[in-house]
Scaffold this motif. Structure first.
Motif, PDB file in Angstrom:
ATOM      1  N   PHE A  52      50.726 -44.397 -27.271  1.00  0.00           N
ATOM      2  CA  PHE A  52      50.223 -45.749 -27.272  1.00  0.00           C
ATOM      3  C   PHE A  52      49.944 -46.161 -25.694  1.00  0.00           C
ATOM      4  N   LEU A  53      51.315 -46.103 -24.886  1.00  0.00           N
ATOM      5  CA  LEU A  53      51.157 -46.489 -23.536  1.00  0.00           C
ATOM      6  C   LEU A  53      50.250 -45.552 -22.496  1.00  0.00           C
ATOM      7  N   ILE A  54      49.997 -44.233 -22.892  1.00  0.00           N
ATOM      8  CA  ILE A  54      49.131 -43.512 -22.000  1.00  0.00           C
ATOM      9  C   ILE A  54      47.818 -44.038 -21.872  1.00  0.00           C
ATOM     10  N   ASN A  55      47.375 -44.933 -22.675  1.00  0.00           N
ATOM     11  CA  ASN A  55      46.021 -45.761 -22.691  1.00  0.00           C
ATOM     12  C   ASN A  55      46.061 -46.694 -21.361  1.00  0.00           C
ATOM     13  N   VAL A  56      47.217 -47.274 -20.864  1.00  0.00           N
ATOM     14  CA  VAL A  56      47.285 -48.298 -19.858  1.00  0.00           C
ATOM     15  C   VAL A  56      46.414 -47.699 -18.531  1.00  0.00           C
ATOM     16  N   PRO A  57      47.035 -46.491 -18.210  1.00  0.00           N
ATOM     17  CA  PRO A  57      46.103 -45.973 -16.823  1.00  0.00           C
ATOM     18  C   PRO A  57      44.787 -45.786 -17.083  1.00  0.00           C
ATOM     19  N   ILE A  58      44.461 -45.280 -18.220  1.00  0.00           N
ATOM     20  CA  ILE A  58      43.159 -45.218 -18.554  1.00  0.00           C
ATOM     21  C   ILE A  58      42.201 -46.395 -18.525  1.00  0.00           C
ATOM     22  N   VAL A  59      42.668 -47.382 -19.185  1.00  0.00           N
ATOM     23  CA  VAL A  59      42.303 -48.786 -19.261  1.00  0.00           C
ATOM     24  C   VAL A  59      41.947 -49.201 -17.695  1.00  0.00           C
ATOM     25  N   VAL A  60      42.875 -48.977 -16.901  1.00  0.00           N
ATOM     26  CA  VAL A  60      42.842 -49.486 -15.348  1.00  0.00           C
ATOM     27  C   VAL A  60      41.635 -48.933 -14.431  1.00  0.00           C
ATOM     28  N   LEU A  61      41.725 -47.348 -14.755  1.00  0.00           N
ATOM     29  CA  LEU A  61      40.429 -46.697 -14.371  1.00  0.00           C
ATOM     30  C   LEU A  61      39.256 -47.058 -14.543  1.00  0.00           C
ATOM     31  N   ALA A  62      39.099 -47.436 -16.193  1.00  0.00           N
ATOM     32  CA  ALA A  62      37.798 -47.914 -16.480  1.00  0.00           C
ATOM     33  C   ALA A  62      37.406 -49.374 -15.819  1.00  0.00           C
ATOM     34  N   ALA A  63      38.446 -50.257 -15.799  1.00  0.00           N
ATOM     35  CA  ALA A  63      38.298 -51.424 -15.367  1.00  0.00           C
ATOM     36  C   ALA A  63      37.803 -51.515 -13.823  1.00  0.00           C
TER      37      ALA A  63
END
Length: 457
Positions: free
Chosen positions: A164-175
């Motif tokens: 679940f925590l692996i999503n955090v850097p992906i979200v930052v990249l998309a933002a």
């Protein structure tokens, strides 16, 4: 062209994160069950709960994109999805994990239809849009197929919380990509939102899939199922009478839209449940470790990528019908191999590697023409709703597929090899049905454009 490419990259990052999250948890389920105390039936809701909220609110997510504009809704979706991911990764008990998964599903419901609407709004129809949608579909399919691989690696190396925590850097990249890719306010229309419709369809879907899963006794399963059917009927009635419905029912009069959603539902029943089934089979029957089970899906990820790249080239030449039929039949062949070989003592390459590779290639080839068809013939003001409808279909079929196929595997073999063989035989039938639907209903040429849908109902 550069702006279009940036929009496609942004859309692909968003769909990869959301679809990945639906399957990355599959390999981690045994560890989650052991640490948080889930029951045998309850553990499936870690996947199904996310999928149902995701599916139920996608129509609302698509309408939000039409009303408030693409940029605002992407930012909102990324915040909600990111917060849900952090909460899931830190959850101390089963109920809080399920609640966090629901938050993730809501964020995903805002992101995916908006990301698809970005492409259909910015990229003009024709070969360029077909190529962009091929990339988008390919990335989504790769996210679904590679989730188990990455989930196995993370679970083995760092523990299940990191799926679940692996999503955090992906979200930052998309933002970071949203601002340069999209204008500040998009083309929002400021129409009112249909919140009652969203609540009706979400509650109805949840109750129906609960009934299908057989989580309770006959009475406690059928009563929620009947209530779910009534709520879904009420949803259709509400949409028919509403002045600003979330789902304009006239959308189904567009041949490509209705045909594509039927085809997607059939193949989605098979594909989206397969990582869960195969993960449980490999770990529960063959004794694979989480890492081994995850890596077993690697051929599917690679061949899904290859199938998607091929689809971008052949869909404009072959047309929607032939490309969809070819992909669905290839996927059916892979599911058939899994059904036949699951009960044998075949080595990994023959019994698992080749079948999942064939499935992945077929899915990668099929998803692009289906996606093109589902978003064609709809005027730009309804692009978000059309995208939301397709993704609602995908995720609802996935939730139903997981519920039905896990129930079949248990009833037929009590978690033994025979039960999983029967379940994979059903996936073969679903993929074959998708090929038949595509052959009968989809237009034969990729150039056919239906009249735009302009009316609300």
């Amino acid at each position: 062209m550069r702006g279009e490419r940036l929009v496609v990259v942004l859309a692909c990052v968003c769909v990869f994160a959301v679809i990945l999250d639906a399957t990355i948890v599959a390999v981690a389920l045994p560890g989650i069950r052991g640490e948080l105390g889930f029951g045998e039936a309850g553990i499936g809701w870690v996947v199904t709960g996310y999928t149902l909220v995701f599916a139920g609110f996608q129509l609302l997510g698509g309408r939000c994109a039409d009303v408030y504009g693409l940029r605002r809704v992407l930012y909102a979706g990324l915040v909600v999805f990111g917060v849900g991911s952090v909460l899931a990764g830190l959850a101390p008990n089963a109920w809080l994990l399920l609640a966090a998964r629901a938050v993730q599903g809501l964020g995903g419901a805002l992101l995916v239809p908006t990301a698809l609407a970005c492409i259909t709004t910015v990229v003009p129809d024709g070969a360029r849009r077909a190529s962009a949608l091929a990339t988008w579909s390919m990335v989504g399919a790769v996210g679904a197929a590679s989730g188990t691989v990455l989930g196995g690696v993370l679970t083995q190396a760092a523990g299940w919380r990191w799926v679940f925590l692996i999503n955090v850097p992906i979200v930052v990249l998309a933002a970071a990509l949203v601002r340069p890719a999209l204008p500040p306010h998009g083309d929002g229309t400021r129409r009112p939102l249909d919140l009652p419709g969203a609540l009706l369809v979400t509650a109805g879907l949840t109750l129906v899939v609960y009934a299908i899963s057989g989580s309770g006794t006959a009475l406690t399963s059928w009563l929620p199922g009947a209530a779910g059917v009534l709520l879904l009927s009420a949803f259709l009635g509400w949409e028919h009478r509403g002045r600003e419905p979330m789902l304009p029912l006239r959308l189904f009069r567009v041949r490509t839209v209705s045909a594509a959603n039927l085809t997607m539902f059939a193949i989605g029943l098979a594909f989206f449940a397969t990582p869960i089934l195969l993960s449980l089979y490999l770990q529960g029957v063959l004794g694979y470790s989480p890492l081994q089970a995850g890596l077993a899906f690697a051929p599917s990820s690679v061949l899904t990528l290859a199938g998607g790249r091929l689809a971008g080239r052949v869909t404009p030449r072959w047309g929607l019908r032939r490309a969809s039929v070819a992909g669905s039949l290839i996927a059916a062949a892979g599911f058939g191999l899994l059904a036949v070989l699951t009960e044998t003592a075949a080595p990994y390459v023959l019994g698992v590697g080749i079948p999942v590779a064939v499935v992945g290639f077929g899915i990668g080839l099929a998803f692009t023409p289906i996606t093109v068809a589902a978003t064609r013939g709809v005027e730009p003001g309804y692009a978000g709703i059309a995208a939301g409808l397709l993704n609602t279909t995908r995720q609802t079929s996935g939730a139903a597929g997981v519920a039905v196929l896990t129930a079949i595997s248990t009833a037929a073999g009590d978690h033994g090899a025979h039960g999983y063989a029967v379940a994979f035989a059903v996936t073969f039938g679903c993929a074959a049905a998708a090929a038949l639907l595509a052959a009968l209903l989809l237009p034969g040429t990729s150039a056919a454009v239906a009249p735009p849908v302009a009316a609300n109902r």
